[in-house]
Motif scaffolding. Sequence first.
Motif, PDB file in Angstrom:
ATOM      1  N   GLN A 279      -1.369   1.696   6.498  1.00  0.00           N
ATOM      2  CA  GLN A 279      -2.400   0.701   6.341  1.00  0.00           C
ATOM      3  C   GLN A 279      -3.773   1.283   6.614  1.00  0.00           C
TER       4      GLN A 279
ATOM      5  N   LEU B 299       0.782  -1.393   0.173  1.00  0.00           N
ATOM      6  CA  LEU B 299       0.236   0.063   0.001  1.00  0.00           C
ATOM      7  C   LEU B 299       0.809   1.239   0.002  1.00  0.00           C
ATOM      8  N   SER B 300       0.179   2.436  -0.516  1.00  0.00           N
ATOM      9  CA  SER B 300       1.022   3.646  -0.654  1.00  0.00           C
ATOM     10  C   SER B 300       1.532   3.947   0.848  1.00  0.00           C
TER      11      SER B 300
ATOM     12  N   TRP C 183      -8.124   8.709  -2.618  1.00  0.00           N
ATOM     13  CA  TRP C 183      -6.632   8.128  -2.239  1.00  0.00           C
ATOM     14  C   TRP C 183      -6.742   6.665  -1.908  1.00  0.00           C
TER      15      TRP C 183
ATOM     16  N   LYS D 102      -8.534   3.957  -3.747  1.00  0.00           N
ATOM     17  CA  LYS D 102      -7.751   3.330  -4.889  1.00  0.00           C
ATOM     18  C   LYS D 102      -6.797   2.259  -3.933  1.00  0.00           C
ATOM     19  N   GLN D 103      -6.274   2.416  -2.911  1.00  0.00           N
ATOM     20  CA  GLN D 103      -5.659   1.392  -2.046  1.00  0.00           C
ATOM     21  C   GLN D 103      -6.483   0.145  -1.921  1.00  0.00           C
TER      22      GLN D 103
END
Length: 209
Positions: free
Chosen positions: A44, A39-40, A130, A133-134
């Motif tokens: 989490q 993940l980005s 955002w 999208k994760q």
Amino acid sequence: MSIIEKLNWRYATKKFDSSRQLSDNQINTLKEAFNLTALSYGLQTLKMVIVSNKEIRENLVSVAYGQRQVVDASHLLVLCIQSEIDAHDVEEHYQTIKSIRNTPDEILDPFKKQLKSTIESMPESKKLDWASKQAYIALGNLMTVCAVEEIDSCPMEGFIPEKLDKVLNLQEYGLRSVLLLPVGYRSKDDMFATLKKVRKPIANTILEL
């Protein structure tokens, strides 16, 4: 089967065998896979809600536009994002890094400060976009793991998040639902199980430079 054979084996299951249940080991594998999703920033900000209770899931059929997969599958996985994402999440993340890796503060602090600034300057709508999208990254990871483990699944966007959140009382946990993934075993009379997979030729989807 090879990984490609297993990806060909999987399909969006339209009809599950409601008499068959996944084992605890299989569910634990999906839990671990979700938790290991890349993940980005390593943040989490997702949670996965596992709904096994059939009575609760019956109440979700209308929320999912009548799609019976949500109740006929062995389990329903609900991928959720946090309603609020802020500097506290960054602080918690770097504390976890420190406790696991024993990384000194002087190394972590510059990165932590930069990420806090990024998160705090991000408009609320952009944060939610955002984070959503994760959730799709997690979905793709779970679907691949399901294929490898020969667990049937059906990715679903077709539901009313606000109503599902209310049925599951997700607001109490500070969560918003984004995606559904019923998992279990395909029914023997699911006609879609025998249909050939429809994809463009690789030459039309891959560009090599």
